[in-house]
Design a protein around this motif. Structure first.
Motif, mmCIF file in Angstrom:
data_model
loop_
_atom_site.group_PDB
_atom_site.id
_atom_site.type_symbol
_atom_site.label_atom_id
_atom_site.label_comp_id
_atom_site.label_asym_id
_atom_site.label_seq_id
_atom_site.Cartn_x
_atom_site.Cartn_y
_atom_site.Cartn_z
ATOM 1 N N GLY A 1 25.670 5.087 69.115
ATOM 2 C CA GLY A 1 24.509 4.829 68.215
ATOM 3 C C GLY A 1 23.227 4.860 68.879
ATOM 4 N N LEU A 2 22.287 5.206 68.302
ATOM 5 C CA LEU A 2 20.868 5.153 68.769
ATOM 6 C C LEU A 2 19.819 4.661 68.080
ATOM 7 N N PHE A 3 19.014 3.863 68.197
ATOM 8 C CA PHE A 3 17.732 3.491 67.245
ATOM 9 C C PHE A 3 16.537 3.600 67.911
ATOM 10 N N ASP A 4 15.471 3.934 67.519
ATOM 11 C CA ASP A 4 14.076 3.958 67.801
ATOM 12 C C ASP A 4 13.099 3.250 66.608
ATOM 13 N N SER A 5 11.861 3.104 66.696
ATOM 14 C CA SER A 5 10.826 2.787 65.840
ATOM 15 C C SER A 5 10.611 3.866 65.066
ATOM 16 N N GLY A 6 11.134 4.991 65.083
ATOM 17 C CA GLY A 6 10.835 6.098 64.361
ATOM 18 C C GLY A 6 11.569 7.415 64.600
ATOM 19 N N ILE A 7 10.878 8.481 64.527
ATOM 20 C CA ILE A 7 11.630 9.873 65.039
ATOM 21 C C ILE A 7 11.458 10.028 66.476
ATOM 22 N N GLY A 8 10.565 9.346 67.453
ATOM 23 C CA GLY A 8 10.470 9.842 68.639
ATOM 24 C C GLY A 8 11.862 9.657 69.603
ATOM 25 N N GLY A 9 12.762 8.803 69.038
ATOM 26 C CA GLY A 9 14.151 8.734 69.795
ATOM 27 C C GLY A 9 14.971 9.782 69.748
ATOM 28 N N THR A 10 14.492 10.549 69.023
ATOM 29 C CA THR A 10 15.436 12.121 68.774
ATOM 30 C C THR A 10 15.102 12.977 70.206
ATOM 31 N N SER A 11 13.969 12.593 70.766
ATOM 32 C CA SER A 11 14.001 13.396 72.202
ATOM 33 C C SER A 11 15.149 12.846 73.062
ATOM 34 N N ILE A 12 15.374 11.701 72.916
ATOM 35 C CA ILE A 12 16.599 10.995 73.717
ATOM 36 C C ILE A 12 18.018 11.664 73.320
ATOM 37 N N TRP A 13 18.043 11.453 71.914
ATOM 38 C CA TRP A 13 19.331 11.961 71.233
ATOM 39 C C TRP A 13 19.490 13.475 71.574
ATOM 40 N N GLN A 14 18.647 14.248 71.616
ATOM 41 C CA GLN A 14 18.637 15.406 72.153
ATOM 42 C C GLN A 14 19.217 15.797 73.568
ATOM 43 N N GLU A 15 18.642 15.092 74.503
ATOM 44 C CA GLU A 15 19.230 15.059 75.862
ATOM 45 C C GLU A 15 20.536 14.800 75.706
ATOM 46 N N ILE A 16 21.147 13.618 75.174
ATOM 47 C CA ILE A 16 22.485 13.123 75.174
ATOM 48 C C ILE A 16 23.212 14.190 74.244
ATOM 49 N N HIS A 17 22.925 14.591 73.344
ATOM 50 C CA HIS A 17 23.703 15.731 72.649
ATOM 51 C C HIS A 17 23.782 16.833 73.550
ATOM 52 N N ASN A 18 22.899 17.543 74.431
ATOM 53 C CA ASN A 18 23.031 18.469 75.024
ATOM 54 C C ASN A 18 23.877 18.387 76.123
ATOM 55 N N LEU A 19 23.893 17.045 76.810
ATOM 56 C CA LEU A 19 24.845 16.686 77.562
ATOM 57 C C LEU A 19 26.280 16.649 77.451
ATOM 58 N N LEU A 20 26.374 15.866 76.218
ATOM 59 C CA LEU A 20 27.725 15.236 75.675
ATOM 60 C C LEU A 20 28.053 15.886 74.135
ATOM 61 N N PRO A 21 27.896 17.475 74.090
ATOM 62 C CA PRO A 21 27.912 17.901 72.548
ATOM 63 C C PRO A 21 29.344 17.541 71.929
ATOM 64 N N ASN A 22 30.395 17.031 72.383
ATOM 65 C CA ASN A 22 31.518 16.659 71.679
ATOM 66 C C ASN A 22 31.188 15.167 70.872
ATOM 67 N N GLU A 23 30.420 14.391 71.428
ATOM 68 C CA GLU A 23 30.261 13.139 71.020
ATOM 69 C C GLU A 23 29.792 12.897 69.709
ATOM 70 N N ASN A 24 30.303 12.104 68.940
ATOM 71 C CA ASN A 24 29.555 11.792 67.551
ATOM 72 C C ASN A 24 28.485 10.808 67.911
ATOM 73 N N THR A 25 27.503 10.932 66.913
ATOM 74 C CA THR A 25 26.343 10.080 67.166
ATOM 75 C C THR A 25 25.782 9.596 65.846
ATOM 76 N N ILE A 26 25.190 8.581 65.751
ATOM 77 C CA ILE A 26 24.466 8.084 64.601
ATOM 78 C C ILE A 26 23.319 7.546 64.956
ATOM 79 N N TYR A 27 22.131 8.084 64.226
ATOM 80 C CA TYR A 27 20.668 7.828 64.871
ATOM 81 C C TYR A 27 20.147 7.185 63.754
#
Length: 258
Positions: free
Chosen positions: A8-34
């Protein structure tokens, strides 16, 4: 050890997608919810109590969706609420803080700049970190209205260019050689920031470090998802178009009041 529950990831808006992208790049098999709490953005202008309350609410939403760990993909929420989150919820949390250490340790001019929200720069956690680097001149600048413009889809507006020039010019004049981005929204401004900064100034954000720490916690404590195809869910309580645009329309964004 296998665990296919989502990160799970949360942010005050869309900015945390920059963090989500890095996590997704490193861990492409992981399920995520933003979770984008854009309705309450920016957090940087709110009181510590308000930020803690919003962080609790966001965490409960992600736990209701079976998150196995939570990445607080927001500098302001991390610096104001991570301690309280860890005390209240029995789940691993990973926070995001301005990367002062690598900038201060590698600076040749002994002068670095930090562009962050008011909530981050005024936080006790941030100021404790700053005190460790008393031999480095640290120029702090609140990025007033930057998050608001990004959330409104005005990333390339004249107002954005004007504000960035206003905030960065004193840092350039002070001879910084590192600029630390202390808000997860700000990496989306790097192309514009590079046009303003001299070429010798390096820009640092926390995305890759957070992704590596996420991997470490999964390996040590929780378990990785070994499935080949991952599910990536995105929720917002505001207009979904801005989040969809940031994600280049590759993912479905669900609008939900929470």
């Amino acid at each position: 050890m296998t665990n296919s529950n989502p990160i799970g990831l949360f942010d005050s808006g869309i900015g945390g997608t920059s963090i989500w992208q890095e996590i997704h790049n490193l861990l492409p098999n992981e399920n995520t919810i933003y979770l984008a709490d854009s309705k309450n953005a920016p957090y940087g202008q709110k009181s510590k109590e308000e930020i803690i309350d919003l962080s609790f609410k966001n965490t409960e939403f992600l736990l209701n969706h079976n998150a196995k760990m939570i990445v607080v993909a927001c500098n302001t929420a991390t610096t104001n609420a991570i301690k309280e989150l860890r005390e209240k919820f029995k789940i691993p949390f990973i926070g995001i803080e301005p990367a002062i250490k690598p900038a201060a340790n590698n600076s040749k001019t002994q002068t670095i700049g930090i562009l962050a929200t008011k909530g981050t720069l005024n936080s006790e956690l941030f100021n404790k970190n700053v005190e460790k680097f008393h031999e480095t001149t640290i120029i702090e600048q609140v990025g007033f209205n930057l998050v608001k413009l990004i959330e409104n889809g005005e990333m390339y507006s004249e107002e954005m260019t004007s504000l960035l020039q206003q905030y960065l010019t004193p840092m350039i004049q002070a001879n910084i050689d590192y600029l630390v981005l202390g808000c997860s929204h700000y990496p989306y401004l790097i192309p514009q920031i590079k046009k303003i900064l001299p070429p010798n100034v390096k820009i640092i954000d926390s995305g890759q470090a957070v992704a590596k720490q996420t991997l470490k916690v999964l390996e040590d404590k929780i378990g990785l998802n070994n499935e080949l195809k991952s599910s990536n869910l995105f929720y917002t309580n505001s207009n979904p178009k801005v989040l969809q645009n940031i994600l280049q329309n590759k993912y479905v964004v669900t609008q939900k009041d929470f």
